[in-house]
Design a protein around this motif. Structure first.
Motif, PDB file in Angstrom:
ATOM      1  N   ALA A  46       0.826  -1.198  -0.124  1.00  0.00           N
ATOM      2  CA  ALA A  46      -0.062  -0.039   0.117  1.00  0.00           C
ATOM      3  C   ALA A  46       0.930   1.270  -0.160  1.00  0.00           C
ATOM      4  O   ALA A  46       0.382   2.134  -0.688  1.00  0.00           O
ATOM      5  CB  ALA A  46      -0.872   0.044   1.122  1.00  0.00           C
ATOM      6  N   LEU A  47       2.074   1.244   0.878  1.00  0.00           N
ATOM      7  CA  LEU A  47       2.734   2.395   0.790  1.00  0.00           C
ATOM      8  C   LEU A  47       3.504   2.856  -0.629  1.00  0.00           C
ATOM      9  O   LEU A  47       3.680   3.897  -0.948  1.00  0.00           O
ATOM     10  CB  LEU A  47       3.899   2.144   1.995  1.00  0.00           C
ATOM     11  N   ILE A  48       4.128   1.656  -0.982  1.00  0.00           N
ATOM     12  CA  ILE A  48       4.657   1.997  -2.368  1.00  0.00           C
ATOM     13  C   ILE A  48       3.870   1.978  -3.667  1.00  0.00           C
ATOM     14  O   ILE A  48       4.370   2.380  -4.597  1.00  0.00           O
ATOM     15  CB  ILE A  48       6.060   0.840  -2.398  1.00  0.00           C
ATOM     16  N   GLY A  49       2.655   1.667  -3.321  1.00  0.00           N
ATOM     17  CA  GLY A  49       1.805   1.900  -4.642  1.00  0.00           C
ATOM     18  C   GLY A  49       1.382   0.441  -5.551  1.00  0.00           C
ATOM     19  O   GLY A  49       0.811   0.790  -6.404  1.00  0.00           O
ATOM     20  N   PHE A  50       1.854  -0.632  -4.778  1.00  0.00           N
ATOM     21  CA  PHE A  50       1.289  -1.826  -5.671  1.00  0.00           C
ATOM     22  C   PHE A  50       0.025  -2.106  -5.439  1.00  0.00           C
ATOM     23  O   PHE A  50      -0.681  -2.628  -6.485  1.00  0.00           O
ATOM     24  CB  PHE A  50       2.254  -3.055  -5.085  1.00  0.00           C
ATOM     25  N   THR A  51      -0.311  -2.035  -4.209  1.00  0.00           N
ATOM     26  CA  THR A  51      -1.736  -2.137  -3.974  1.00  0.00           C
ATOM     27  C   THR A  51      -2.300  -0.803  -3.283  1.00  0.00           C
ATOM     28  O   THR A  51      -2.334  -0.848  -1.970  1.00  0.00           O
ATOM     29  CB  THR A  51      -2.031  -3.528  -3.137  1.00  0.00           C
ATOM     30  N   PRO A  52      -2.691   0.251  -4.054  1.00  0.00           N
ATOM     31  CA  PRO A  52      -3.061   1.370  -3.267  1.00  0.00           C
ATOM     32  C   PRO A  52      -4.360   1.213  -2.568  1.00  0.00           C
ATOM     33  O   PRO A  52      -5.207   0.333  -2.585  1.00  0.00           O
ATOM     34  CB  PRO A  52      -3.277   2.311  -4.724  1.00  0.00           C
ATOM     35  N   PRO A  53      -4.263   1.753  -1.284  1.00  0.00           N
ATOM     36  CA  PRO A  53      -5.262   1.879  -0.334  1.00  0.00           C
ATOM     37  C   PRO A  53      -6.777   2.155  -0.892  1.00  0.00           C
ATOM     38  O   PRO A  53      -6.541   3.547  -1.604  1.00  0.00           O
ATOM     39  CB  PRO A  53      -4.971   2.376   0.950  1.00  0.00           C
ATOM     40  N   ARG A  54      -7.600   1.759  -0.607  1.00  0.00           N
ATOM     41  CA  ARG A  54      -8.967   2.320  -1.169  1.00  0.00           C
ATOM     42  C   ARG A  54      -9.600   3.182  -0.204  1.00  0.00           C
ATOM     43  O   ARG A  54     -10.137   4.083  -0.669  1.00  0.00           O
ATOM     44  CB  ARG A  54      -9.833   1.129  -1.243  1.00  0.00           C
ATOM     45  N   GLU A  55      -8.941   3.416   0.887  1.00  0.00           N
ATOM     46  CA  GLU A  55      -9.525   4.532   1.772  1.00  0.00           C
ATOM     47  C   GLU A  55      -8.330   4.868   2.722  1.00  0.00           C
ATOM     48  O   GLU A  55      -7.281   4.077   2.847  1.00  0.00           O
ATOM     49  CB  GLU A  55     -10.548   4.074   2.810  1.00  0.00           C
ATOM     50  N   PHE A  60       4.111  11.207   2.271  1.00  0.00           N
ATOM     51  CA  PHE A  60       5.636  11.016   2.100  1.00  0.00           C
ATOM     52  C   PHE A  60       6.396  12.676   1.649  1.00  0.00           C
ATOM     53  O   PHE A  60       5.943  12.902   0.603  1.00  0.00           O
ATOM     54  CB  PHE A  60       5.689   9.943   1.071  1.00  0.00           C
ATOM     55  N   LYS A  61       7.109  12.732   2.394  1.00  0.00           N
ATOM     56  CA  LYS A  61       7.790  14.088   2.441  1.00  0.00           C
ATOM     57  C   LYS A  61       6.829  15.035   2.068  1.00  0.00           C
ATOM     58  O   LYS A  61       7.133  15.938   1.164  1.00  0.00           O
ATOM     59  CB  LYS A  61       8.821  13.921   1.461  1.00  0.00           C
ATOM     60  N   ASP A  62       5.773  15.449   2.915  1.00  0.00           N
ATOM     61  CA  ASP A  62       4.572  16.379   2.859  1.00  0.00           C
ATOM     62  C   ASP A  62       3.819  16.156   1.578  1.00  0.00           C
ATOM     63  O   ASP A  62       3.211  17.195   0.944  1.00  0.00           O
ATOM     64  CB  ASP A  62       5.261  17.733   2.779  1.00  0.00           C
ATOM     65  N   ARG A  63       4.049  15.117   0.706  1.00  0.00           N
ATOM     66  CA  ARG A  63       3.169  15.033  -0.373  1.00  0.00           C
ATOM     67  C   ARG A  63       2.390  13.841  -0.234  1.00  0.00           C
ATOM     68  O   ARG A  63       2.658  13.009   0.097  1.00  0.00           O
ATOM     69  CB  ARG A  63       4.106  14.844  -1.485  1.00  0.00           C
ATOM     70  N   ASP A  64       1.081  13.853  -0.872  1.00  0.00           N
ATOM     71  CA  ASP A  64       0.056  12.985  -0.706  1.00  0.00           C
ATOM     72  C   ASP A  64       0.553  11.966  -1.940  1.00  0.00           C
ATOM     73  O   ASP A  64       0.527  12.196  -3.273  1.00  0.00           O
ATOM     74  CB  ASP A  64      -1.240  13.333  -1.118  1.00  0.00           C
ATOM     75  N   VAL A  65       0.926  10.666  -1.546  1.00  0.00           N
ATOM     76  CA  VAL A  65       1.421   9.732  -2.363  1.00  0.00           C
ATOM     77  C   VAL A  65       0.543   8.542  -2.473  1.00  0.00           C
ATOM     78  O   VAL A  65       0.781   7.545  -3.260  1.00  0.00           O
ATOM     79  CB  VAL A  65       2.929   9.378  -2.285  1.00  0.00           C
ATOM     80  N   THR A  66      -0.872   8.647  -2.028  1.00  0.00           N
ATOM     81  CA  THR A  66      -1.500   7.530  -2.143  1.00  0.00           C
ATOM     82  C   THR A  66      -1.810   7.001  -3.310  1.00  0.00           C
ATOM     83  O   THR A  66      -1.916   5.703  -3.543  1.00  0.00           O
ATOM     84  CB  THR A  66      -2.863   8.126  -1.482  1.00  0.00           C
ATOM     85  N   SER A  67      -2.131   7.674  -4.535  1.00  0.00           N
ATOM     86  CA  SER A  67      -2.247   7.134  -5.605  1.00  0.00           C
ATOM     87  C   SER A  67      -1.118   6.869  -6.778  1.00  0.00           C
ATOM     88  O   SER A  67      -1.443   6.885  -7.766  1.00  0.00           O
ATOM     89  CB  SER A  67      -3.579   7.517  -6.402  1.00  0.00           C
ATOM     90  N   LEU A  68      -0.046   7.350  -6.243  1.00  0.00           N
ATOM     91  CA  LEU A  68       0.910   7.359  -7.292  1.00  0.00           C
ATOM     92  C   LEU A  68       1.626   5.648  -7.646  1.00  0.00           C
ATOM     93  O   LEU A  68       1.379   4.953  -6.779  1.00  0.00           O
ATOM     94  CB  LEU A  68       2.412   7.881  -6.566  1.00  0.00           C
ATOM     95  N   PRO A  69       2.123   5.607  -8.652  1.00  0.00           N
ATOM     96  CA  PRO A  69       2.519   4.398  -9.160  1.00  0.00           C
ATOM     97  C   PRO A  69       3.865   3.994  -8.390  1.00  0.00           C
ATOM     98  O   PRO A  69       4.577   4.992  -8.217  1.00  0.00           O
ATOM     99  CB  PRO A  69       2.602   4.223 -10.642  1.00  0.00           C
ATOM    100  N   PRO A  70       4.289   2.830  -8.395  1.00  0.00           N
ATOM    101  CA  PRO A  70       5.729   2.490  -7.691  1.00  0.00           C
ATOM    102  C   PRO A  70       6.765   3.128  -8.085  1.00  0.00           C
ATOM    103  O   PRO A  70       7.510   3.665  -7.184  1.00  0.00           O
ATOM    104  CB  PRO A  70       5.469   1.028  -7.588  1.00  0.00           C
ATOM    105  N   PHE A  71       6.914   3.345  -9.658  1.00  0.00           N
ATOM    106  CA  PHE A  71       8.082   3.854  -9.931  1.00  0.00           C
ATOM    107  C   PHE A  71       8.329   5.348  -9.436  1.00  0.00           C
ATOM    108  O   PHE A  71       9.449   5.993  -9.227  1.00  0.00           O
ATOM    109  CB  PHE A  71       8.130   3.644 -11.388  1.00  0.00           C
TER     110      PHE A  71
END
Ligand SMILES: Nc1ncnc2c1ncn2[C@@H]1O[C@H](COP(=O)(O)OP(=O)(O)OP(=O)(O)O)[C@@H](O)[C@H]1O
Ligand SMILES: [Mg+2]
Length: 231
Positions: A46-55, A60-71
């Motif tokens: 969930a943290l790195i974006g392989f399975t993004p959380p649904r809620e 990370f570093k003050d940026r919302d990374v919830t739906s960023l792809p892993p790369f």
């Protein structure tokens, strides 16, 4: 550095993480302890974006990374040491490191080889020709080649002999002293409590206990109830 806010993760209809929240400050080493199937890998995914959380949110570093792809998460400074190491078996040690590297970076081949002299001596060996401990060093080295500010490690001691586990502990302590932030998920209580500042206990997708490493060691009830240790 990292703030995880009430995340819920699913595989299809199966609800695996039920509102997990935690933080990792700069230079801090935080461990998540939990038995098989409790959701440790799902949390890392969930943290790195392989399975993004649904809620919930991952900041990370003050940026919302919830739906960023892993790369993108890796570009931003999350480094992953995956469960089971995932070394490329047919590539050499050198090639395994080069695939992750970037010539101008803070971490380069020389620096990884001075951290792990044993890897330097086995540069030309294929990944599947290494011992479990060497593969773990290579997996850590490969993650460092991406120049992380936050290192995520998924059960780095799984299947390793006690002497090698001590070496991994020393390596992580050294990296933390250099200012790297580390989030570790583990089943091994002795390993995690040796190196972590704070620990969270994960049970069936929920954090059920949070404390310092020393407090966990002294808490027989939590250890026996959630971590399968003791009486
Ligand atoms: N790809 C998937 N599809 C469906 N369910 C999954 C998937 N991966 C994991 N699960 C389920 O999610 C739950 C949590 O699994 P997870 O792999 O996160 O546990 P874990 O704590 O990492 O376990 P381990 O210590 O064995 O690695 C388990 O019930 C597992 O069966
Ligand atoms: Mg796992």
């Amino acid at each position: 550095m990292l703030s995880v806010q009430d995340i819920h993760s699913y595989y299809g209809d199966s609800h695996v993480l039920h509102g997990v929240s935690l933080t990792v400050a700069k230079g801090e080493l935080v461990a998540i302890l939990g038995r098989n199937g409790m959701g440790k890998t799902t949390l890392i995914r969930a943290l790195i974006g392989f399975t993004p959380p649904r809620e919930g949110r991952v900041v990370f570093k003050d940026r919302d990374v919830t739906s960023l792809p892993p790369f993108r998460a890796v570009e931003m400074g999350m480094g992953l040491v995956p469960q089971g190491r995932r070394i490329f078996p047919s590539l050499s040690v050198l090639e395994n490191l080069k695939v992750a590297g970037n010539a101008k970076a803070r971490w380069n081949l020389d620096r990884v080889f001075s951290l792990f002299p044993r890897l330097a001596a086995r540069k030309a060996h294929a990944g599947d020709n290494l011992s479990g401990g060497e593969q773990q060093m290579l997996a850590i080295g490969r993650a460092l080649m991406t120049n992380p500010d936050l290192l995520l490690l998924d059960e780095p001691t799984e299947g390793l002999a006690p002497m090698v586990v001590r070496e991994v502990a020393k390596t992580l302590e050294g990296l933390r002293r250099e200012g790297l932030s580390i989030l570790l998920v583990e089943q091994s209580v002795p390993f995690a409590t040796r190196i972590a500042d704070r620990v969270h206990v994960l049970s069936r997708g929920r954090i059920v206990h949070s404390c310092s490493a020393a407090e966990l060691l002294a808490n027989e009830e939590v250890k026996s109830r959630h971590l399968g240790l003791g009486s």
